[in-house]
Design a protein around this motif. Structure first.
Motif, short mmCIF file in Angstrom:
data_model
loop_
_atom_site.label_atom_id
_atom_site.label_comp_id
_atom_site.label_asym_id
_atom_site.label_seq_id
_atom_site.Cartn_x
_atom_site.Cartn_y
_atom_site.Cartn_z
N ALA A 27 7.01 -7.27 1.08
CA ALA A 27 5.92 -6.63 0.30
C ALA A 27 5.29 -5.54 1.04
O ALA A 27 5.11 -4.52 0.43
CB ALA A 27 4.94 -7.56 -0.17
N MET A 28 4.89 -5.63 2.29
CA MET A 28 4.36 -4.40 2.98
C MET A 28 5.47 -3.35 3.48
O MET A 28 5.30 -2.04 3.28
CB MET A 28 3.99 -4.98 4.36
CG MET A 28 2.82 -5.86 4.24
SD MET A 28 2.39 -6.34 5.94
CE MET A 28 0.62 -7.03 5.52
N GLY A 29 6.67 -3.61 3.00
CA GLY A 29 7.89 -2.72 3.20
C GLY A 29 8.29 -2.19 1.99
O GLY A 29 9.30 -1.40 1.91
N ASP A 30 7.69 -2.64 0.84
CA ASP A 30 8.29 -2.01 -0.48
C ASP A 30 7.71 -0.72 -0.72
O ASP A 30 6.40 -0.61 -0.42
CB ASP A 30 7.51 -3.07 -1.52
CG ASP A 30 7.78 -3.07 -2.80
OD1 ASP A 30 8.54 -1.79 -3.30
OD2 ASP A 30 7.93 -4.05 -3.60
N TRP A 31 8.68 0.18 -0.95
CA TRP A 31 8.26 1.62 -1.17
C TRP A 31 7.17 1.88 -2.27
O TRP A 31 6.61 2.84 -2.38
CB TRP A 31 9.58 2.55 -1.30
CG TRP A 31 10.20 1.98 -2.69
CD1 TRP A 31 11.12 1.26 -2.99
CD2 TRP A 31 10.02 2.75 -3.75
NE1 TRP A 31 11.75 1.02 -4.29
CE2 TRP A 31 10.80 2.07 -4.96
CE3 TRP A 31 9.21 3.59 -4.31
CZ2 TRP A 31 11.05 2.58 -6.23
CZ3 TRP A 31 9.21 4.02 -5.63
CH2 TRP A 31 10.28 3.64 -6.60
N ARG A 32 7.13 0.95 -3.21
CA ARG A 32 6.14 0.93 -4.24
C ARG A 32 4.97 0.49 -4.06
O ARG A 32 3.81 0.83 -4.88
CB ARG A 32 6.66 0.22 -5.43
CG ARG A 32 8.00 0.38 -6.08
CD ARG A 32 8.51 -0.48 -7.10
NE ARG A 32 8.51 -1.77 -6.39
CZ ARG A 32 8.38 -2.91 -7.11
NH1 ARG A 32 8.67 -2.62 -8.51
NH2 ARG A 32 8.56 -4.33 -6.59
N ALA A 33 4.69 -0.22 -2.72
CA ALA A 33 3.26 -0.86 -2.35
C ALA A 33 2.32 0.56 -2.39
O ALA A 33 2.43 1.45 -2.00
CB ALA A 33 3.50 -1.41 -1.25
N LYS A 34 0.98 -0.01 -2.68
CA LYS A 34 -0.15 0.80 -3.05
C LYS A 34 -1.21 0.49 -2.17
O LYS A 34 -1.39 -0.83 -1.67
CB LYS A 34 -0.37 0.94 -4.44
CG LYS A 34 0.52 1.46 -5.41
CD LYS A 34 1.15 2.84 -5.13
CE LYS A 34 1.98 3.63 -5.98
NZ LYS A 34 2.31 4.87 -5.70
N LEU A 35 -2.03 1.55 -1.76
CA LEU A 35 -3.10 1.27 -0.85
C LEU A 35 -4.39 1.75 -1.41
O LEU A 35 -4.32 3.22 -1.92
CB LEU A 35 -2.95 1.88 0.69
CG LEU A 35 -3.98 1.72 1.60
CD1 LEU A 35 -4.23 0.29 2.17
CD2 LEU A 35 -4.05 2.60 2.93
N LEU A 36 -5.41 1.11 -1.56
CA LEU A 36 -6.56 1.33 -2.13
C LEU A 36 -7.19 2.65 -1.29
O LEU A 36 -7.68 2.24 -0.27
CB LEU A 36 -7.66 0.16 -2.58
CG LEU A 36 -9.12 0.37 -3.19
CD1 LEU A 36 -8.71 0.96 -4.53
CD2 LEU A 36 -9.70 -0.74 -2.97
#
Length: 288
Positions: A27-36
């Motif tokens: 999940a941390m390596g997912d290019w779609r992951a978002k950071l608040l």
């Protein structure tokens, strides 16, 4: 019932992912992951009152990523940055932002803020004082010395109105804006039920004895991590003995006046803001 503020998040909290280190790494390596995007502990909002997100690459160096959940399969994180400290008190700018934040978005922010606050305050083991490590995707800390596990806490708070002869008891604290009155509130104490806490708090703060306590609704309150439990109790009489250490004033208000004030009309008091569960509580009581 109108939805209480800080409820309705669209994120799937993804508990199985929290317990699977390989899935979490993916999940941390997912290019779609978002950071608040946060300014310290305050949220950034777009023109529609929605939270702003960026890519994980923008996380400050040395940050720990805390999994907030999934939205349509996309992982969403908050960053716990080195030296992060929650602000003292409740900055007025923060409450101005809460007036703008879109429904449901406040719930996601509440989870992030409470989780970050908990980590900053609980770095050391309560059992042996050793510095703990983050695990379960940020939803726990583990002691490397005594192996104790620690989890984010929620502090239950009763918030309530007493009813007598078709009127509601409201109180006022001196720090509030001029004219504002709201429901009474207080923390539950050990060995106490919700109903007992409601009766005790109203008696302590206003000198009013209540029975027949009934539950209305609940709300997370992330300053720092409370669960507000809204109730109504039936008062035996309307005589007031105000504890000036707790309240500046207390008044009885009719249903008609509450409805008028909630609708934006004039009255003897200013109502609580819509994002506060006291607003939901007053609305439900006045329309009963």
């Amino acid at each position: 019932m109108i939805a209480p503020g800080f409820t309705g998040s669209t994120l799937d909290r993804a508990d199985p992912l929290r317990q699977d280190p390989e899935a979490l790494a993916a999940a941390m390596g997912d290019w779609r992951a978002k950071l608040l995007v946060l300014n310290d502990f305050e949220p950034e909002l777009d023109g529609e009152g929605r939270l702003v997100w960026t890519n994980l690459a923008d996380a400050p160096e040395g940050s720990d990523l805390l999994l907030l959940g999934l939205d349509n399969g996309k992982p969403h994180f908050a960053a716990l940055t080195p030296g992060m400290k929650p602000p003292a008190g409740r900055p007025m700018r923060m409450f101005g932002l809460l007036d703008r934040i879109a429904p449901g978005e406040a719930a996601t922010y509440a989870a992030a803020r409470s989780l970050l606050d908990w980590h900053t305050r609980h770095r050391f083991c309560a059992n042996c004082a050793t510095e703990t490590h983050i695990y379960r995707a940020g939803w726990g800390r583990k002691c490397p010395n005594c192996h104790a596990e620690h989890f984010p806490r929620v502090d239950p708070v009763v918030i309530m109105i007493a009813e007598h002869a078709g009127r509601a008891l409201l109180g006022r604290q001196p720090a509030w804006p001029a004219g504002r009155y709201s429901a009474l509130a207080g923390f539950l104490e050990p060995g106490e039920s919700i109903e007992e806490a409601v009766a005790r708090e109203i008696m302590e703060e206003a000198g009013v004895r209540v029975t027949d306590v009934r539950y209305i609704a609940s709300q997370p309150w992330p300053f720092p991590s409370s669960l507000m439990i809204a109730c109504v109790g039936m008062a035996e009489d309307d005589a007031l003995t105000i504890d000036k250490h707790e309240l500046e004033d207390a008044i009885w208000v009719s249903r008609e006046e509450v409805l008028r004030v909630l609708a934006g009309g004039e009255g003897a008091f200013l109502p609580p803001p819509p994002y506060a569960i006291a607003f939901t509580l007053l609305t439900e009581w006045a329309n009963a």
